[in-house]
Write a protein that holds these residues in place. Structure first.
Motif, PDB file in Angstrom:
ATOM      1  N   MET A   1       0.635  -6.469   1.588  1.00 43.46           N
ATOM      2  CA  MET A   1       0.959  -6.393   3.012  1.00 43.46           C
ATOM      3  C   MET A   1      -0.152  -5.707   3.790  1.00 43.46           C
ATOM      4  N   LEU A   2      -0.774  -4.705   3.185  1.00 45.07           N
ATOM      5  CA  LEU A   2      -1.877  -3.995   3.827  1.00 45.07           C
ATOM      6  C   LEU A   2      -3.060  -4.934   4.070  1.00 45.07           C
TER       7      LEU A   2
ATOM      8  N   THR B   1      -2.981  -8.203   4.178  1.00 39.34           N
ATOM      9  CA  THR B   1      -2.561  -9.231   5.138  1.00 39.34           C
ATOM     10  C   THR B   1      -2.656  -8.718   6.561  1.00 39.34           C
ATOM     11  N   ASN B   2      -2.215  -7.475   6.769  1.00 37.71           N
ATOM     12  CA  ASN B   2      -2.262  -6.877   8.098  1.00 37.71           C
ATOM     13  C   ASN B   2      -3.698  -6.688   8.573  1.00 37.71           C
TER      14      ASN B   2
ATOM     15  N   ASN C   1      -5.121  -9.943   9.593  1.00 39.28           N
ATOM     16  CA  ASN C   1      -4.546 -10.324  10.882  1.00 39.28           C
ATOM     17  C   ASN C   1      -5.253  -9.596  12.026  1.00 39.28           C
ATOM     18  N   LEU C   2      -5.535  -8.305  11.852  1.00 41.94           N
ATOM     19  CA  LEU C   2      -6.248  -7.531  12.874  1.00 41.94           C
ATOM     20  C   LEU C   2      -7.664  -8.061  13.075  1.00 41.94           C
TER      21      LEU C   2
ATOM     22  N   ARG D   1      -1.516  -1.259  16.586  1.00 39.55           N
ATOM     23  CA  ARG D   1      -0.863  -2.466  16.070  1.00 39.55           C
ATOM     24  C   ARG D   1      -0.686  -2.370  14.555  1.00 39.55           C
ATOM     25  N   PHE D   2      -1.692  -1.823  13.877  1.00 41.17           N
ATOM     26  CA  PHE D   2      -1.616  -1.637  12.432  1.00 41.17           C
ATOM     27  C   PHE D   2      -0.456  -0.708  12.071  1.00 41.17           C
TER      28      PHE D   2
ATOM     29  N   LYS E   1       2.155  -0.066  13.872  1.00 42.13           N
ATOM     30  CA  LYS E   1       3.427  -0.707  14.240  1.00 42.13           C
ATOM     31  C   LYS E   1       3.916  -1.594  13.099  1.00 42.13           C
ATOM     32  N   PHE E   2       2.985  -2.349  12.520  1.00 44.69           N
ATOM     33  CA  PHE E   2       3.325  -3.233  11.407  1.00 44.69           C
ATOM     34  C   PHE E   2       3.705  -2.423  10.173  1.00 44.69           C
ATOM     35  N   MET E   3       2.902  -1.426   9.826  1.00 45.85           N
ATOM     36  CA  MET E   3       3.136  -0.663   8.607  1.00 45.85           C
ATOM     37  C   MET E   3       4.412   0.165   8.699  1.00 45.85           C
TER      38      MET E   3
ATOM     39  N   PHE F   1       7.211  -2.151   8.083  1.00 43.52           N
ATOM     40  CA  PHE F   1       7.237  -2.493   6.658  1.00 43.52           C
ATOM     41  C   PHE F   1       7.855  -1.357   5.833  1.00 43.52           C
TER      42      PHE F   1
END
Length: 284
Positions: free
Chosen positions: A74-75, A77-78, A81-82, A123-124, A126-128, A131
């Protein structure tokens, strides 16, 4: 239990603080935290929720090897994405935080600014944080508790039962997949990574899906017939054996999620009454 642990799905409640909470408390607090993360772009809130997620994960004592692999995936992937966000809009942070302080010029069209770095970091986080909270929630709740929690927020109990059965069925699917895989290997199918290439193994694993789908439909039919014979869906209400009365821990967490709900309401009202100039808070 070994397969269940490997899939990080709990069937039997644990003995930690979070495990002992009722399904109602877990579901309501989780949904409110997710809503808070949706409405807020404040880094201070995101960091606080992330710390809360880390503490929660440590407290439930999960299967760390599996969690580590999933977290790394997930890290990465994020981060990818960034990178794509920056690639399509190098000045991504200007509209969100205001200003453009260029730190490094890479080419005519690409540069790195302090505002973009900050916006991407927010944003990072927010996603983490989302998760971490989701992973902690999955680790501390059983399918029956989830169904009871959803029912407490007025979700129809038929939908709650479908969710519960879906989670309970995942270990069975994994077990069937392993059994079919072993049977096909015994018949000569080669799945050893040292002897067969990646795409060949992928093709052979896809071949396993057909008998898996057939066996899954057969099991679904048996479950549906058993539920019909027991009169499922005849009553307007139902109770859940996993749901218990409020404990001291539930009362403590109830105060926490009520405060969270108040904070969400304050953020929404604040944006309506006095809309902020920029979407993100920044420390400078």
């Amino acid at each position: 239990m070994g397969l269940t642990k490997r899939l990080f799905i709990k069937i039997i409640p644990g003995k930690t603080f979070l495990d002992k909470l009722s399904g109602t408390t877990k579901v309501r607090f989780f949904l409110l935290l997710i809503l808070l993360l949706i409405v807020s772009w404040d880094l201070r809130v995101l960091l606080a929720v992330s710390v809360l997620g880390v503490i929660g994960m440590i407290s439930v004592k999960p299967n760390w090897p599996l969690i580590r692999g999933l977290t790394i995936f997930m890290l990465l992937t994020n981060l990818f994405n960034l990178f794509l966000i920056w690639l399509t809009n190098p000045n991504y942070g200007a509209d969100l935080t205001g200003g453009c302080t260029v730190l490094l010029v890479l080419s005519k069209h690409y540069f790195i600014s302090a505002e973009t770095l900050f916006a991407l970091f927010v944003r990072f986080m927010k996603f983490m944080s989302t998760f971490l909270i989701s992973l902690c929630f999955i680790q501390c709740i059983t399918p029956s508790e989830m169904a009871a929690g959803l029912y407490s927020i007025k979700v129809p109990y038929k939908v709650c039962t479908v969710v519960s059965l879906a989670f309970r069925y995942i270990p069975d699917i994994a077990r069937d997949f392993e059994n079919i895989k072993i049977s096909m290997q015994a018949r000569g199918m080669e799945l050893d990574s040292k002897k067969v290439g990646f795409f060949a193994r992928l093709k052979q694993n896809i071949l396993i899906l057909m008998p898996l789908i057939i066996s899954s439909f057969d099991r679904i039919g048996n479950i549906a017939n058993a539920m019909d014979l027991r009169g499922f869906g005849k009553g307007k209400k139902r109770t859940y054996y996993s749901e218990h009365e409020e404990t001291k821990q539930d009362k403590i967490m109830k105060v926490c999620y009520l405060l969270t709900a108040a904070g969400i309401l304050a953020i929404i009202i604040g944006r309506i009454v006095a809309p902020p100039e920029y979407k993100m808070w920044k420390p400078w």
